[in-house]
Design an enzyme around this catalytic site. Structure first.
Site, PDB file in Angstrom:
ATOM      1  N   ARG A 150      36.006  46.975  42.149  1.00 51.45           N
ATOM      2  CA  ARG A 150      36.319  48.271  41.827  1.00 51.45           C
ATOM      3  C   ARG A 150      35.071  48.940  41.205  1.00 51.45           C
ATOM      4  NH1 ARG A 150      42.532  47.891  39.367  1.00 51.45           N
ATOM      5  NH2 ARG A 150      43.194  46.600  40.804  1.00 51.45           N
ATOM      6  N   ARG A 209      36.951  45.538  31.742  1.00 60.83           N
ATOM      7  CA  ARG A 209      36.854  46.292  32.711  1.00 60.83           C
ATOM      8  C   ARG A 209      35.464  46.091  33.582  1.00 60.83           C
ATOM      9  NH1 ARG A 209      39.795  50.962  33.237  1.00 60.83           N
ATOM     10  NH2 ARG A 209      40.418  50.840  31.139  1.00 60.83           N
ATOM     11  N   GLU A 227      46.761  46.414  29.142  1.00 61.71           N
ATOM     12  CA  GLU A 227      47.415  46.047  30.341  1.00 61.71           C
ATOM     13  C   GLU A 227      46.922  44.931  30.906  1.00 61.71           C
ATOM     14  OE1 GLU A 227      47.262  47.355  34.908  1.00 61.71           O
ATOM     15  OE2 GLU A 227      46.726  48.777  33.369  1.00 61.71           O
ATOM     16  N   SER A 276      50.377  45.118  36.578  1.00 63.48           N
ATOM     17  CA  SER A 276      51.114  46.341  36.761  1.00 63.48           C
ATOM     18  C   SER A 276      52.145  46.073  38.014  1.00 63.48           C
ATOM     19  CB  SER A 276      50.172  47.609  36.951  1.00 63.48           C
ATOM     20  OG  SER A 276      50.702  48.835  37.189  1.00 63.48           O
ATOM     21  N   ARG A 317      41.518  39.243  32.441  1.00 67.33           N
ATOM     22  CA  ARG A 317      42.352  39.547  31.109  1.00 67.33           C
ATOM     23  C   ARG A 317      43.167  38.462  30.706  1.00 67.33           C
ATOM     24  NH1 ARG A 317      43.285  46.074  31.258  1.00 67.33           N
ATOM     25  NH2 ARG A 317      41.476  46.552  31.737  1.00 67.33           N
TER      26      ARG A 317
END
Length: 426
Positions: free
Chosen positions: A262, A277, A349, A352, A391
């Site tokens: 990403r 991130r 988070e 999801s 994560r």
């Protein structure tokens, strides 16, 4: 993609749904574009009908030796033939314009989704477990990893720039162990089929799951026009692209452990330290392909599968129902699972899970034949992280930190660690 027929039948409900998602009303604009498309198509069909009829009339005139009428009809057919190519081009342009407008609109939220503008409108659905009970100071994952000597951001920056990490020794093994634990759990206990799929895809696949055309800036594009996947959702969902499935074979459940890529184009200044991130990270993805009647129940099931990973690891987490303003583009309803990070003194988070209805099925032209009426319907799709490996590594480091700076390996990961029970300083 949304159904223009539904929008035509429910323009007020459509605009109200867009308003919940913070978007401007679009029904009038879309219906005007659809009217143009319909008008052009009707004009073209009238031309084709008249051309066919005139061609038959030419034959009748010739049979009756009415040369004057035959020549007149031939001239009419020639004029129609000359007029049709521009009309066909106009039809293609009208269809493309409507499809492009529809492709940029977000999905319609379910009625039970809380209305809100941003993450402040999210609602806690449940909280599982408790915070660690130790008394020593908490540390952030990058402090722990660097102190242990197995997490290196400077070397990663030398190799690739910012938002990359080099893990070595037992931390590299721990990352691999977490991913293997997840994929084994979902295949052996939750009924998902493991898939090894490409990491580069064509634009059609990105369009099918909703990354294109609206979110191209978030993607990495290769020199030959392919894209690096931002999530294995793209490949797993597109496995059924263009297909007609038997309802009896649904649901299909796929999982894959892959790197994800990403650009983080909209994240300047956010989570710049550490691994939270990254441009490249491992993720265990879950995807379900269902019929219309099963998709809501499948959403609850998928979320539970992701939660089971954290339960097995003994991590404290909460599950949030995202509000309309915080949901992803393709989702009708989303649960975010947020794990407790002692070093940040916050929930973050880690998964999801979204139900998308037939939104992606329409974009992919993926259908199934109904059990009773045998009518073709668009499949319903769901996707979720089961979970993000990096994560999860962060959560393990921060929650299993010992007073001496070492990190205890959770019991669930011990079979993957080659006898190692604790990570200590190099």
């Amino acid at each position: 993609m949304l159904d223009i027929k539904w929008i035509r039948d429910n323009p007020e409900a459509f605009d109200a749904a867009l308003n919940k998602r913070g978007a401007e009303p679009m029904a009038a604009t879309l219906l005007a574009m659809d009217d143009t498309r319909r008008s052009v198509i009707q004009t073209l069909q009238d031309m084709q009908s008249r051309r066919n009829a005139a061609s038959k009339e030419i034959g009748n005139a010739m049979a009756q030796k009415n040369t004057e009428l035959a020549e007149k009809l031939k001239a009419e057919v020639a004029t129609i033939k000359d007029t049709m190519p521009p009309a066909e081009q106009e039809e293609r342009a009208a269809v493309a314009a409507l499809d492009d407008a529809l492709s940029r609109l977000p999905n319609i939220p379910l009625d039970d989704v809380p209305v809100g503008q941003d993450e402040s409108g999210n609602v806690v659905t449940r909280t599982i477990g408790t915070k660690p009970g130790w008394n020593h100071p908490a540390m952030e994952h990058f402090e722990i990893g660097e102190a242990l000597g197995y997490m290196d951001f400077e070397r990663a920056a030398k190799l690739s720039g910012s938002r990359f990490t080099v893990l070595t020794g037992p931390l590299a093994r721990l990352e691999r162990a977490i991913g293997q634990f997840m994929i084994d759990m979902h295949t052996s206990e939750h009924g998902y089929t493991e898939v090894s799929s490409p990491l580069m895809v064509k634009s059609e696949a990105m369009y099918g799951t909703g990354q294109l055309p609206k979110f191209e800036e978030d993607l990495f594009k290769t020199t030959d026009g392919r894209y690096l996947i931002p999530t294995a959702e793209v490949t797993l969902t597109n496995l059924v692209s263009g297909e007609v499935l038997d309802a009896e074979k649904l649901p299909l459940r796929f999982t894959a452990l892959t790197p994800s890529f990403r650009s983080e184009a909209g994240s300047a200044g956010r989570d710049t330290r550490g691994m939270l991130r990254q441009h490249q990270f491992w993720k265990c993805e879950l995807v379900s392909i269902t019929d219309q009647e099963s998709s809501i129940a499948e959403h609850e099931r998928m979320t539970e599968c992701a939660e089971n990973v954290l339960k097995r690891l003994g991590l404290h987490f909460r599950t949030m129902t995202l509000c309309t303003g915080d949901m992803g583009f393709s989702a009708r309803k989303t649960y975010d699972i947020e794990v407790w990070l002692p070093g940040q003194d916050a929930f973050r988070e880690i998964s999801s899970c979204s139900v998308c209805g037939d939104f992606q099925g329409r974009r992919m032209n993926a259908r199934y034949r109904g059990k009773d009426d045998k009518a073709l319907k668009f499949v319903h799709t769901l996707n979720g992280s089961g979970t993000a490996v990096g994560r999860c590594l962060i959560a393990v480091l921060e929650n299993y930190l010992n007073e001496d700076g070492s990190v205890t390996i959770p019991d669930a990961l011990l079979p993957y660690m080659g006898g190692l029970t604790k990570i200590e300083k190099a």
